[in-house]
Design an enzyme around this catalytic site. Sequence first.
Site, PDB file in Angstrom:
ATOM      1  N   ASP A   1      53.460  39.874 110.508  1.00 16.43           N
ATOM      2  CA  ASP A   1      52.411  40.885 110.338  1.00 16.43           C
ATOM      3  C   ASP A   1      51.200  40.352 109.587  1.00 16.43           C
ATOM      4  OD1 ASP A   1      54.164  42.619 111.530  1.00 16.43           O
ATOM      5  OD2 ASP A   1      54.201  44.074 109.890  1.00 16.43           O
TER       6      ASP A   1
ATOM      7  N   HIS B   1      48.298  45.986 114.706  1.00 12.77           N
ATOM      8  CA  HIS B   1      48.756  46.386 113.368  1.00 12.77           C
ATOM      9  C   HIS B   1      47.659  47.114 112.603  1.00 12.77           C
ATOM     10  CE1 HIS B   1      51.615  46.414 110.160  1.00 12.77           C
ATOM     11  NE2 HIS B   1      51.031  45.500 109.402  1.00 12.77           N
TER      12      HIS B   1
ATOM     13  N   HIS C   1      44.763  47.911 107.761  1.00  9.57           N
ATOM     14  CA  HIS C   1      46.052  48.105 107.095  1.00  9.57           C
ATOM     15  C   HIS C   1      46.064  49.343 106.201  1.00  9.57           C
ATOM     16  CE1 HIS C   1      49.913  46.960 105.236  1.00  9.57           C
ATOM     17  NE2 HIS C   1      50.038  46.091 106.232  1.00  9.57           N
TER      18      HIS C   1
ATOM     19  N   HIS D   1      55.644  37.836 107.235  1.00  9.69           N
ATOM     20  CA  HIS D   1      54.186  37.931 107.209  1.00  9.69           C
ATOM     21  C   HIS D   1      53.556  36.547 107.325  1.00  9.69           C
ATOM     22  CE1 HIS D   1      55.494  41.735 105.421  1.00  9.69           C
ATOM     23  NE2 HIS D   1      54.325  42.231 105.793  1.00  9.69           N
TER      24      HIS D   1
END
Length: 281
Positions: free
Chosen positions: A103, A154, A158, A248
Site C-alpha cells: 500500500d 488506494h 489516504h 507497505h
Amino acid sequence: MKHDQIPAERRTLLRLALALGVATAVNTVAADPAGTPARPGGEPPAPASGPPAAARARPGTYRLRPMTSTTPPRFRPAAPPVRTRPFEELPELGDDAMVLSFDDGPDPRYTPDILAILRRYDVRAMFFVCGEMAADNPGLLREMADDGHVVGNHSWSHPLIPKLSRGGIVDELGSTSEVIEKALGAPPLWYRAPYGAWNRNSFEIGAAMGMEPMAWTVDTLDWTTPGTDTIVRRVRKGAAPGVVVLSHDAGGNRSQSVAALRRYLPALIERGYRPTVPYRS
C-alpha cells in the site's frame, strides 16, 4: 458581384458546412456523460492500518462513466456487484496460493527494490497506490503493470473514507483511477480503503467505477517499523491458502519492509506457496 449576391450553389454549400459544424459541436459535448449509479450495501467495521498521507492538488474528477464506453472488447470486465464487505481472503485461487499486497506507493526509494525482489522470484503482487504518489511516479506504475502485477486504487490522499461525503469519495477514488488509467491505458479493477475503513458509500461508488473492494487477512503492521524479524515472523505465522498479506512500500521509512520481503518470500516458496494475484474478466 455584391457580397449579398451569392450563387445558389455556394449558399447550399455554406449551409451544409454550418450544419456539419453544429453537429460536431453537439457530438463533442454529448460524448462525455457523467452518471452516479448506486445501490444499497452495508457498513461493517474493519481494522485500521497505515499512517495518513498529506493531501495535494489533484486532477479533475473522474467520470462515473460506463466501463465499456471507450475500451476495446478485450478490456471490458463485467460490472461488479455492490458488496457489503470487502474480500479478505481468496481461497478460490488454490491450496498453494497466497496474495502479497503493498500500500501507499509508489515510492522511488522503496518500490523499485520490492519490484526487483518479486521479479527475482518470478511472482506477482498487488500494489494499491495513492493518487498523489502515482501522479509523481507514472513510470513505476508502468513497471508494475509490465511485470504482471495488479495496480489497485488506494484513494488520492489516504483519508478516513467514512468521514467524507459522497462527493469527497468520488473525488478521492476517481482522481486516482484517472491517473492509473492515463499511465496504463485501463482503469483499476480493485480498490482498498485507507485504514481498512469502509462504508456503504465507498462500496457503491467503487462498484460504480468498476472496482472490487480488497482488504487483507494478515497485517504485518510494518508501518509501525517493528523490526525486520517481527515482520518476517508475522508473515510466516499467518501463511495459509488464500490469505492476503498487507505490507507497505511508501508512507515512511520502508527499509524494514524491503528487508523482510527478501527473507519471507523465498521461505514461502520453499514451503510450497505460490504468491499470485486475482484476475477479473
